[in-house]
Design a protein around this motif. Sequence first.
Motif, PDB file in Angstrom:
ATOM      1  N   MET A   1       0.876  -1.200   0.000  1.00 13.73           N
ATOM      2  CA  MET A   1       0.000   0.000   0.000  1.00 13.73           C
ATOM      3  C   MET A   1       0.890   1.219   0.000  1.00 13.73           C
ATOM      4  N   GLY A   2       0.575   2.362   0.180  1.00 15.46           N
ATOM      5  CA  GLY A   2       1.444   3.522   0.087  1.00 15.46           C
ATOM      6  C   GLY A   2       2.108   3.872   1.401  1.00 15.46           C
ATOM      7  N   THR A   3       2.136   5.139   1.669  1.00 14.74           N
ATOM      8  CA  THR A   3       2.784   5.672   2.858  1.00 14.74           C
ATOM      9  C   THR A   3       2.153   5.114   4.126  1.00 14.74           C
ATOM     10  N   LYS A   4       2.984   4.542   4.984  1.00 10.70           N
ATOM     11  CA  LYS A   4       2.505   4.137   6.315  1.00 10.70           C
ATOM     12  C   LYS A   4       2.528   5.367   7.208  1.00 10.70           C
ATOM     13  N   LEU A   5       1.371   5.687   7.810  1.00 11.40           N
ATOM     14  CA  LEU A   5       1.204   6.986   8.457  1.00 11.40           C
ATOM     15  C   LEU A   5       0.474   6.859   9.788  1.00 11.40           C
ATOM     16  N   ILE A   6       0.964   7.604  10.777  1.00 14.02           N
ATOM     17  CA  ILE A   6       0.257   7.827  12.041  1.00 14.02           C
ATOM     18  C   ILE A   6       0.025   9.326  12.149  1.00 14.02           C
ATOM     19  N   ILE A   7      -1.178   9.724  12.536  1.00 14.23           N
ATOM     20  CA  ILE A   7      -1.487  11.145  12.740  1.00 14.23           C
ATOM     21  C   ILE A   7      -1.706  11.394  14.228  1.00 14.23           C
ATOM     22  N   ASP A   8      -1.010  12.394  14.762  1.00  9.77           N
ATOM     23  CA  ASP A   8      -1.176  12.833  16.150  1.00  9.77           C
ATOM     24  C   ASP A   8      -1.834  14.210  16.098  1.00  9.77           C
ATOM     25  N   THR A   9      -3.014  14.357  16.711  1.00  8.19           N
ATOM     26  CA  THR A   9      -3.888  15.465  16.317  1.00  8.19           C
ATOM     27  C   THR A   9      -4.754  15.990  17.454  1.00  8.19           C
ATOM     28  N   ASP A  10      -5.253  17.235  17.270  1.00  5.50           N
ATOM     29  CA  ASP A  10      -6.142  17.875  18.253  1.00  5.50           C
ATOM     30  C   ASP A  10      -7.353  18.489  17.542  1.00  5.50           C
ATOM     31  N   PRO A  11      -8.181  17.697  16.879  1.00  2.00           N
ATOM     32  CA  PRO A  11      -9.226  18.239  15.996  1.00  2.00           C
ATOM     33  C   PRO A  11     -10.206  19.160  16.705  1.00  2.00           C
ATOM     34  N   GLY A  12     -10.421  20.397  16.232  1.00  2.00           N
ATOM     35  CA  GLY A  12      -9.829  21.178  15.170  1.00  2.00           C
ATOM     36  C   GLY A  12     -10.327  21.013  13.758  1.00  2.00           C
ATOM     37  N   VAL A  13     -10.740  22.209  13.151  1.00  2.00           N
ATOM     38  CA  VAL A  13     -11.278  22.199  11.797  1.00  2.00           C
ATOM     39  C   VAL A  13     -10.209  21.804  10.788  1.00  2.00           C
ATOM     40  N   ASP A  14      -9.023  22.444  10.864  1.00  2.00           N
ATOM     41  CA  ASP A  14      -7.990  22.093   9.895  1.00  2.00           C
ATOM     42  C   ASP A  14      -7.500  20.669  10.102  1.00  2.00           C
ATOM     43  N   ASP A  15      -7.530  20.189  11.358  1.00  2.00           N
ATOM     44  CA  ASP A  15      -7.202  18.784  11.623  1.00  2.00           C
ATOM     45  C   ASP A  15      -8.201  17.860  10.931  1.00  2.00           C
ATOM     46  N   ALA A  16      -9.481  18.262  10.930  1.00  2.00           N
ATOM     47  CA  ALA A  16     -10.506  17.432  10.282  1.00  2.00           C
ATOM     48  C   ALA A  16     -10.191  17.259   8.800  1.00  2.00           C
ATOM     49  N   LEU A  17      -9.779  18.341   8.143  1.00  2.00           N
ATOM     50  CA  LEU A  17      -9.403  18.244   6.731  1.00  2.00           C
ATOM     51  C   LEU A  17      -8.166  17.372   6.554  1.00  2.00           C
ATOM     52  N   ALA A  18      -7.230  17.479   7.503  1.00  2.00           N
ATOM     53  CA  ALA A  18      -5.997  16.689   7.415  1.00  2.00           C
ATOM     54  C   ALA A  18      -6.271  15.198   7.599  1.00  2.00           C
ATOM     55  N   ILE A  19      -7.102  14.858   8.573  1.00  2.00           N
ATOM     56  CA  ILE A  19      -7.459  13.453   8.785  1.00  2.00           C
ATOM     57  C   ILE A  19      -8.207  12.917   7.566  1.00  2.00           C
ATOM     58  N   ALA A  20      -9.103  13.738   7.026  1.00  2.00           N
ATOM     59  CA  ALA A  20      -9.831  13.327   5.816  1.00  2.00           C
ATOM     60  C   ALA A  20      -8.867  13.055   4.673  1.00  2.00           C
ATOM     61  N   LEU A  21      -7.877  13.921   4.508  1.00  2.00           N
ATOM     62  CA  LEU A  21      -6.915  13.765   3.427  1.00  2.00           C
ATOM     63  C   LEU A  21      -6.215  12.413   3.504  1.00  2.00           C
ATOM     64  N   ALA A  22      -5.798  12.029   4.716  1.00  2.00           N
ATOM     65  CA  ALA A  22      -5.130  10.736   4.877  1.00  2.00           C
ATOM     66  C   ALA A  22      -6.110   9.579   4.761  1.00  2.00           C
ATOM     67  N   ALA A  23      -7.261   9.696   5.418  1.00  2.00           N
ATOM     68  CA  ALA A  23      -8.214   8.589   5.477  1.00  2.00           C
ATOM     69  C   ALA A  23      -8.819   8.266   4.121  1.00  2.00           C
ATOM     70  N   LEU A  24      -8.929   9.269   3.252  1.00  2.38           N
ATOM     71  CA  LEU A  24      -9.580   9.081   1.955  1.00  2.38           C
ATOM     72  C   LEU A  24      -8.599   8.865   0.808  1.00  2.38           C
ATOM     73  N   SER A  25      -7.300   8.897   1.105  1.00  2.00           N
ATOM     74  CA  SER A  25      -6.293   8.719   0.051  1.00  2.00           C
ATOM     75  C   SER A  25      -6.002   7.239  -0.144  1.00  2.00           C
ATOM     76  N   PRO A  26      -6.137   6.738  -1.353  1.00  2.00           N
ATOM     77  CA  PRO A  26      -5.945   5.307  -1.586  1.00  2.00           C
ATOM     78  C   PRO A  26      -4.501   4.848  -1.441  1.00  2.00           C
ATOM     79  N   ASP A  27      -3.559   5.781  -1.471  1.00  2.00           N
ATOM     80  CA  ASP A  27      -2.149   5.412  -1.386  1.00  2.00           C
ATOM     81  C   ASP A  27      -1.573   5.641   0.015  1.00  2.00           C
ATOM     82  N   VAL A  28      -2.441   5.676   1.016  1.00  2.00           N
ATOM     83  CA  VAL A  28      -2.007   5.858   2.401  1.00  2.00           C
ATOM     84  C   VAL A  28      -2.471   4.678   3.238  1.00  2.00           C
TER      85      VAL A  28
END
Length: 320
Positions: free
Chosen positions: A1-28
Motif C-alpha cells: 500500500m502507500g505511505t505508512k502513516l500515524i497522525i497525532d492530532t487535536d481536531p480542530g477544523v484544519d485537523d478534520a481536513l488533514a485526517i480526511a486527506l489521509a483517510a480518503l487517500s488510496p495510497d495511504v
Amino acid sequence: MGTKLIIDTDPGVDDALAIALAALSPDVDLLGVTSVFGNVPLDRTTSNARRLLELFGRADVPVAAGAARPLVYSKPRDAKEVHGGDGLSGHSYTLPEATRPLEERDAVRLMLDLLEAADEPVTIAPIGPLTNIAALLAAHPGAAAKIARLVIMGGGVTFGNSTTAAEFNIWSDPESARRVLVEEDVPVVLVPLDLTHRCAVDADWLAKLAASGPIGATLEGLTSTYRQHYTRVFGEDRMVMHDAVAVAEAISPGILHTETYRVDVDCGLGPARGQTLVDRRRLGEDDPQFSPGRPIEVAMDTDLDGLRGFVLDRLTGAAR
C-alpha cells in the motif's frame, strides 16, 4: 500500500481536513490516530477524531487518547474562539457516532506498538502540540529508528498566531516542541505558518468540496466559525487549512519545497515563549555569531494551486 502513516492530532477544523486527506487517500496506509489536548480539551479532540474516522468509513483505524496537558507548565488558553466550543464550529453533532471503541492503550503505547509491528519505517504527522511525540521519544528512544520522518505542522519563520512571536502548536507546549525539534535526531519537516497561510483556500474551493457529496458537504459544514475567523484575518473570504498542508507532504514527499535551517525553540517565560527561532544566516560553527539549534527541513514554498488541487482531489474522490 502507500505511505505508512500515524497522525497525532487535536481536531480542530484544519485537523478534520488533514485526517480526511489521509483517510480518503488510496495510497495511504493509515495505521492509527492519536489525540492530544490543543484546540479544545482532550476529551473533545478524542471524540472528534473518532467520529471523523467514522464519517470517512475508517472504523478500521484505531484511536488512542494522549496527553491532556503540556509537559511542564499549564496552557493559558485553547483555541475555541477560532474552532468553536466543540472544535468543529459547533457542528460536531453532524458527525456519526463512533462504532469502534477507544483504545485502552494510551497514545504513546499505540504509537510504539504500531512502529514495532511495521515492516518499514513509518511517517508520523504531528499536527497538534508535540507532547505525545516528546513522551514517546523520551520513554522509548529506540522507537526513533522506526520513524521515517516527522512532518510537523507548527511554528513560524517570521510571525506567530497565538502571540506575536509564537504559533499555537509550539506555544501550547514549548518544552515538548524543543525536545522533538532540537534535542532528538529524528528527521523532521517543519511546516510553518508562513507557508500554510499562503495555501489558504477560497469560497469557490469550499463550494466544490461541499458539492462533492455527503462527506464533502459535512466537512464544509464544520468550517463556519473557523472560516469567519480567517475572513477577519485576511479581510476577505479565505480559510487556512494548516494541518492538511503538512499531511499533504507526509503523503506526497516533495510536494512542499524545503530549506535546511537551524531551528531552536524559546522556552522562556517572556513574550517570545514558544517562538521557533529559524536561523537563515547559514553561519559556520566557527562563526562567533553561530546559533544553537538543530538543522531541520523547513517547508518554505510549494505550487500553491497544485497543493490546493491535490487536497481537493483527495477529499472529493477525484483521485480515486
